[in-house]
Design a protein around this motif. Structure first.
Motif, PDB file in Angstrom:
ATOM      1  N   LEU A   1       1.424   6.852  -6.792  1.00 43.75           N
ATOM      2  CA  LEU A   1       0.213   7.564  -7.194  1.00 43.75           C
ATOM      3  C   LEU A   1       0.301   9.050  -6.868  1.00 43.75           C
ATOM      4  O   LEU A   1      -0.204   9.890  -7.632  1.00 43.75           O
ATOM      5  N   ASN A   2       0.910   9.395  -5.746  1.00 43.67           N
ATOM      6  CA  ASN A   2       1.055  10.807  -5.390  1.00 43.67           C
ATOM      7  C   ASN A   2       1.886  11.549  -6.429  1.00 43.67           C
ATOM      8  O   ASN A   2       1.587  12.695  -6.791  1.00 43.67           O
ATOM      9  N   THR A   3       2.949  10.904  -6.899  1.00 44.21           N
ATOM     10  CA  THR A   3       3.791  11.544  -7.918  1.00 44.21           C
ATOM     11  C   THR A   3       3.024  11.736  -9.217  1.00 44.21           C
ATOM     12  O   THR A   3       3.079  12.808  -9.841  1.00 44.21           O
ATOM     13  N   ILE A   4       2.307  10.703  -9.653  1.00 42.95           N
ATOM     14  CA  ILE A   4       1.546  10.798 -10.895  1.00 42.95           C
ATOM     15  C   ILE A   4       0.424  11.815 -10.768  1.00 42.95           C
ATOM     16  O   ILE A   4       0.117  12.554 -11.704  1.00 42.95           O
ATOM     17  N   ARG A   5      -0.172  11.912  -9.579  1.00 39.98           N
ATOM     18  CA  ARG A   5      -1.257  12.871  -9.368  1.00 39.98           C
ATOM     19  C   ARG A   5      -0.753  14.306  -9.556  1.00 39.98           C
ATOM     20  O   ARG A   5      -1.468  15.157 -10.107  1.00 39.98           O
ATOM     21  N   ARG A   6       0.463  14.585  -9.109  1.00 40.20           N
ATOM     22  CA  ARG A   6       1.019  15.941  -9.299  1.00 40.20           C
ATOM     23  C   ARG A   6       1.184  16.262 -10.780  1.00 40.20           C
ATOM     24  O   ARG A   6       0.970  17.401 -11.211  1.00 40.20           O
ATOM     25  N   ILE A   7       1.585  15.269 -11.566  1.00 38.19           N
ATOM     26  CA  ILE A   7       1.718  15.488 -13.014  1.00 38.19           C
ATOM     27  C   ILE A   7       0.363  15.799 -13.629  1.00 38.19           C
ATOM     28  O   ILE A   7       0.214  16.731 -14.430  1.00 38.19           O
ATOM     29  N   HIS A   8      -0.664  15.052 -13.243  1.00 38.84           N
ATOM     30  CA  HIS A   8      -1.998  15.288 -13.800  1.00 38.84           C
ATOM     31  C   HIS A   8      -2.577  16.617 -13.315  1.00 38.84           C
ATOM     32  O   HIS A   8      -3.317  17.284 -14.057  1.00 38.84           O
ATOM     33  N   GLU A   9      -2.255  17.007 -12.097  1.00 34.00           N
ATOM     34  CA  GLU A   9      -2.727  18.306 -11.600  1.00 34.00           C
ATOM     35  C   GLU A   9      -2.129  19.447 -12.405  1.00 34.00           C
ATOM     36  O   GLU A   9      -2.786  20.468 -12.634  1.00 34.00           O
ATOM     37  N   GLN A  10      -0.885  19.307 -12.856  1.00 29.97           N
ATOM     38  CA  GLN A  10      -0.293  20.340 -13.701  1.00 29.97           C
ATOM     39  C   GLN A  10      -1.046  20.449 -15.025  1.00 29.97           C
ATOM     40  O   GLN A  10      -1.290  21.560 -15.529  1.00 29.97           O
ATOM     41  N   THR A  11      -1.430  19.296 -15.598  1.00 30.92           N
ATOM     42  CA  THR A  11      -2.208  19.325 -16.834  1.00 30.92           C
ATOM     43  C   THR A  11      -3.560  19.994 -16.610  1.00 30.92           C
ATOM     44  O   THR A  11      -4.039  20.774 -17.440  1.00 30.92           O
ATOM     45  N   GLN A  12      -4.181  19.717 -15.472  1.00 35.26           N
ATOM     46  CA  GLN A  12      -5.460  20.346 -15.159  1.00 35.26           C
ATOM     47  C   GLN A  12      -5.319  21.857 -15.014  1.00 35.26           C
ATOM     48  O   GLN A  12      -6.116  22.628 -15.571  1.00 35.26           O
ATOM     49  N   GLU A  13      -4.300  22.298 -14.276  1.00 35.11           N
ATOM     50  CA  GLU A  13      -4.146  23.725 -13.957  1.00 35.11           C
ATOM     51  C   GLU A  13      -3.633  24.538 -15.138  1.00 35.11           C
ATOM     52  O   GLU A  13      -4.046  25.685 -15.330  1.00 35.11           O
ATOM     53  N   PHE A  14      -2.739  23.965 -15.950  1.00 34.29           N
ATOM     54  CA  PHE A  14      -2.070  24.743 -16.988  1.00 34.29           C
ATOM     55  C   PHE A  14      -2.621  24.506 -18.389  1.00 34.29           C
ATOM     56  O   PHE A  14      -2.278  25.243 -19.312  1.00 34.29           O
ATOM     57  N   VAL A  15      -3.466  23.469 -18.569  1.00 35.67           N
ATOM     58  CA  VAL A  15      -3.988  23.182 -19.902  1.00 35.67           C
ATOM     59  C   VAL A  15      -5.508  23.175 -19.888  1.00 35.67           C
ATOM     60  O   VAL A  15      -6.156  23.997 -20.544  1.00 35.67           O
ATOM     61  N   LEU A  16      -6.117  22.246 -19.150  1.00 36.44           N
ATOM     62  CA  LEU A  16      -7.559  22.071 -19.235  1.00 36.44           C
ATOM     63  C   LEU A  16      -8.323  23.269 -18.684  1.00 36.44           C
ATOM     64  O   LEU A  16      -9.288  23.733 -19.307  1.00 36.44           O
ATOM     65  N   LYS A  17      -7.918  23.780 -17.536  1.00 35.55           N
ATOM     66  CA  LYS A  17      -8.658  24.907 -16.950  1.00 35.55           C
ATOM     67  C   LYS A  17      -8.541  26.176 -17.794  1.00 35.55           C
ATOM     68  O   LYS A  17      -9.564  26.775 -18.166  1.00 35.55           O
ATOM     69  N   PRO A  18      -7.332  26.653 -18.121  1.00 38.20           N
ATOM     70  CA  PRO A  18      -7.278  27.912 -18.872  1.00 38.20           C
ATOM     71  C   PRO A  18      -7.662  27.772 -20.339  1.00 38.20           C
ATOM     72  O   PRO A  18      -8.066  28.765 -20.955  1.00 38.20           O
ATOM     73  N   GLN A  19      -7.548  26.576 -20.915  1.00 39.57           N
ATOM     74  CA  GLN A  19      -7.806  26.421 -22.358  1.00 39.57           C
ATOM     75  C   GLN A  19      -9.184  25.865 -22.667  1.00 39.57           C
ATOM     76  O   GLN A  19      -9.618  25.904 -23.808  1.00 39.57           O
ATOM     77  N   LEU A  20      -9.872  25.321 -21.665  1.00 33.82           N
ATOM     78  CA  LEU A  20     -11.203  24.777 -21.899  1.00 33.82           C
ATOM     79  C   LEU A  20     -12.242  25.366 -20.958  1.00 33.82           C
ATOM     80  O   LEU A  20     -13.288  25.856 -21.401  1.00 33.82           O
ATOM     81  N   CYS A  21     -11.966  25.362 -19.674  1.00 35.97           N
ATOM     82  CA  CYS A  21     -12.941  25.834 -18.682  1.00 35.97           C
ATOM     83  C   CYS A  21     -12.777  27.341 -18.466  1.00 35.97           C
ATOM     84  O   CYS A  21     -12.474  27.800 -17.349  1.00 35.97           O
TER      85      CYS A  21
ATOM     86  N   PHE B   1       0.833  -1.214   0.000  1.00 32.12           N
ATOM     87  CA  PHE B   1       0.000   0.000   0.000  1.00 32.12           C
ATOM     88  C   PHE B   1       0.860   1.252   0.000  1.00 32.12           C
ATOM     89  O   PHE B   1       0.587   2.215  -0.723  1.00 32.12           O
ATOM     90  N   THR B   2       1.941   1.264   0.810  1.00 27.75           N
ATOM     91  CA  THR B   2       2.773   2.470   0.935  1.00 27.75           C
ATOM     92  C   THR B   2       3.466   2.804  -0.378  1.00 27.75           C
ATOM     93  O   THR B   2       3.436   3.950  -0.836  1.00 27.75           O
ATOM     94  N   SER B   3       4.114   1.811  -1.001  1.00 24.69           N
ATOM     95  CA  SER B   3       4.837   2.090  -2.238  1.00 24.69           C
ATOM     96  C   SER B   3       3.874   2.460  -3.361  1.00 24.69           C
ATOM     97  O   SER B   3       4.180   3.336  -4.186  1.00 24.69           O
ATOM     98  N   ALA B   4       2.701   1.820  -3.397  1.00 25.16           N
ATOM     99  CA  ALA B   4       1.723   2.186  -4.420  1.00 25.16           C
ATOM    100  C   ALA B   4       1.226   3.613  -4.212  1.00 25.16           C
ATOM    101  O   ALA B   4       1.041   4.366  -5.175  1.00 25.16           O
ATOM    102  N   ARG B   5       1.031   4.007  -2.963  1.00 24.05           N
ATOM    103  CA  ARG B   5       0.543   5.358  -2.662  1.00 24.05           C
ATOM    104  C   ARG B   5       1.585   6.407  -3.049  1.00 24.05           C
ATOM    105  O   ARG B   5       1.246   7.473  -3.572  1.00 24.05           O
ATOM    106  N   VAL B   6       2.867   6.134  -2.788  1.00 22.87           N
ATOM    107  CA  VAL B   6       3.925   7.073  -3.169  1.00 22.87           C
ATOM    108  C   VAL B   6       3.931   7.289  -4.678  1.00 22.87           C
ATOM    109  O   VAL B   6       4.034   8.424  -5.170  1.00 22.87           O
TER     110      VAL B   6
END
Length: 266
Positions: free
Chosen positions: A245-265, A238-243
């Motif tokens: 996922l946390n890293t990948i989540r930060r990458i996806h959050e950048q896509t949300q904040e810098f691409v999807l939100k300003p360019q679509l929403c 569980f611990t290694s999987a969570r670590v």
């Protein structure tokens, strides 16, 4: 098309951004029987943009890969009326229309200044994906071949009519029976013919670690974890999987904040 909501359009835009590197969303103004709003959103694949269209107009605007630029920013998009890969009949299949930039939302992953079109995140691993698929297909074919139970019958007679009667099968135009290997086949050999097979070696113990290592590389190139990429949770807790996922989540959050939100929403 009236088949989804705005949240569904966001989901399609996110998938298209991941697969193609860019999306086009067009504003369609006017009343519609499927919408209570005076406008609709039409999400379009980037193939609608004519990437071969390069020109300099009389007013000084430049068209680069189907995007018309003013002094700094896009002012219009030149789109095909129909998707160029669709089987649509008619003389105007590849006809372009000029759509003002005010009616188009162009989402794209920008990796360098001045980039006109988006590039998929999968670009760096496409060739490796094909290599892994071809390797797995070759291994599967080898195992299928090794699993076949085939019997070969050799006769001293070279009388084609007698053989035809004996085996109850039709011969080809050359008077020879074609050899097609299938499980349970009983195949006739001609007089004096023998068969030699190359030993079908087993995949051995290296197959699984080899595939796992390649899947790790593909997962890294596609901005995800090996576990999410394959669904294999046998090597993590569980611990290694969570670590991971946390890293990948930060990458996806950048896509949300810098691409999807300003360019679509917007």
């Amino acid at each position: 098309t009236g088949t989804t909501s705005f949240y569904g359009i966001q989901a399609m835009a996110a998938r298209g951004l991941y697969l193609s590197g860019e999306n086009l969303v067009r504003f369609i103004y006017g009343a519609s029987p499927t919408s209570l709003l005076p406008f609709q959103l039409q999400i379009m694949e980037p193939d609608y943009l004519d990437h071969t269209y390069l020109a300099t107009l009389e007013n000084g605007n430049r068209i680069i890969q189907g995007v018309e630029f003013g002094r700094y920013a896009p002012v219009a998009y030149h789109l095909f009326k129909d998707h160029p890969a669709e089987m649509v009949a008619g003389p105007n299949h590849f006809e372009r229309v000029r759509i003002p930039a005010s009616e188009i939302l162009h989402q794209k992953l920008v990796d360098r200044p001045g980039q006109v079109r988006g590039v998929t995140e999968l670009a760096s691993i496409l060739l490796k994906i094909m290599d892994v698929l071809e390797y797995e297909e070759a291994e599967l074919t080898r195992k299928k071949f090794a699993a076949m139970f085939v019997a070969f019958v050799q006769t001293l007679s070279d009388d084609a009519e007698a053989l035809k009667t004996m085996f109850g099968s039709e011969l080809n135009e050359d008077g020879e029976e074609e050899a097609i290997l299938e499980s349970g086949t009983v195949q006739r050999l001609g007089a004096g013919e023998t068969v030699t097979f190359t030993p079908a070696a087993d995949v051995g113990g290296s197959y699984e670690p080899f595939i796992r290592q390649n899947h790790r590389a593909l997962a890294a190139g596609s901005d995800t974890t090996y576990e999410e990429f394959t669904g294999d949770l046998s090597t993590v807790n569980f611990t290694s999987a969570r670590v991971g996922l946390n890293t990948i989540r930060r990458i996806h959050e950048q896509t949300q904040e810098f691409v999807l939100k300003p360019q679509l929403c917007v």
